[in-house]
Design a protein around this motif. Sequence first.
Motif, short mmCIF file in Angstrom:
data_model
loop_
_atom_site.label_atom_id
_atom_site.label_comp_id
_atom_site.label_asym_id
_atom_site.label_seq_id
_atom_site.Cartn_x
_atom_site.Cartn_y
_atom_site.Cartn_z
N GLU A 20 0.85 -1.18 0.00
CA GLU A 20 0.00 0.00 0.00
C GLU A 20 0.89 1.23 0.00
O GLU A 20 2.10 1.15 0.21
N THR A 21 0.28 2.37 -0.25
CA THR A 21 0.99 3.63 -0.25
C THR A 21 0.34 4.55 0.78
O THR A 21 -0.87 4.69 0.81
N LEU A 22 1.18 5.15 1.63
CA LEU A 22 0.70 6.06 2.67
C LEU A 22 1.20 7.46 2.40
O LEU A 22 2.33 7.64 1.94
N PRO A 23 0.41 8.48 2.74
CA PRO A 23 0.95 9.83 2.70
C PRO A 23 2.05 9.95 3.76
O PRO A 23 1.92 9.41 4.86
N ALA A 24 3.13 10.61 3.44
CA ALA A 24 4.28 10.69 4.34
C ALA A 24 4.09 11.72 5.46
O ALA A 24 4.86 11.71 6.41
N VAL A 25 3.08 12.53 5.38
CA VAL A 25 2.87 13.59 6.36
C VAL A 25 2.68 13.00 7.76
O VAL A 25 1.85 12.12 7.97
N GLY A 26 3.50 13.45 8.70
CA GLY A 26 3.37 13.03 10.09
C GLY A 26 3.99 11.68 10.41
O GLY A 26 3.88 11.22 11.54
N ILE A 27 4.64 11.05 9.46
CA ILE A 27 5.27 9.74 9.70
C ILE A 27 6.78 9.94 9.71
O ILE A 27 7.36 10.38 8.73
N ALA A 28 7.41 9.59 10.85
CA ALA A 28 8.85 9.82 10.99
C ALA A 28 9.65 8.57 11.28
O ALA A 28 10.88 8.60 11.22
N SER A 29 8.98 7.44 11.61
CA SER A 29 9.72 6.23 11.97
C SER A 29 9.02 5.00 11.40
O SER A 29 7.85 5.04 11.01
N VAL A 30 9.75 3.90 11.39
CA VAL A 30 9.19 2.63 10.93
C VAL A 30 7.97 2.27 11.78
O VAL A 30 6.93 1.85 11.26
#
Length: 77
Positions: A20-30
Amino acid sequence: MSIKVRYFASLKEQLGRSDETLPAVGIASVRQVWTAANPQQPLPDNILAAVNMDYADLDSPVRAGDEVAFFPPVTGG
């Protein structure tokens, strides 16, 4: 931008999807990738992860454009 997420082996079967593809906004770690992609599923014990095909721990940073893969521990001889 986005983060590509891939699941392998029994995780793929358990979650019913291989990627799947997630928006990168707000994601900083695995760890945050897992939480964003699977809000109803706790992080499995002993899960393995990779960022851009390099093993990573759950606190490893991720950026827009990265690929994060999750897979269960493997055994073999």
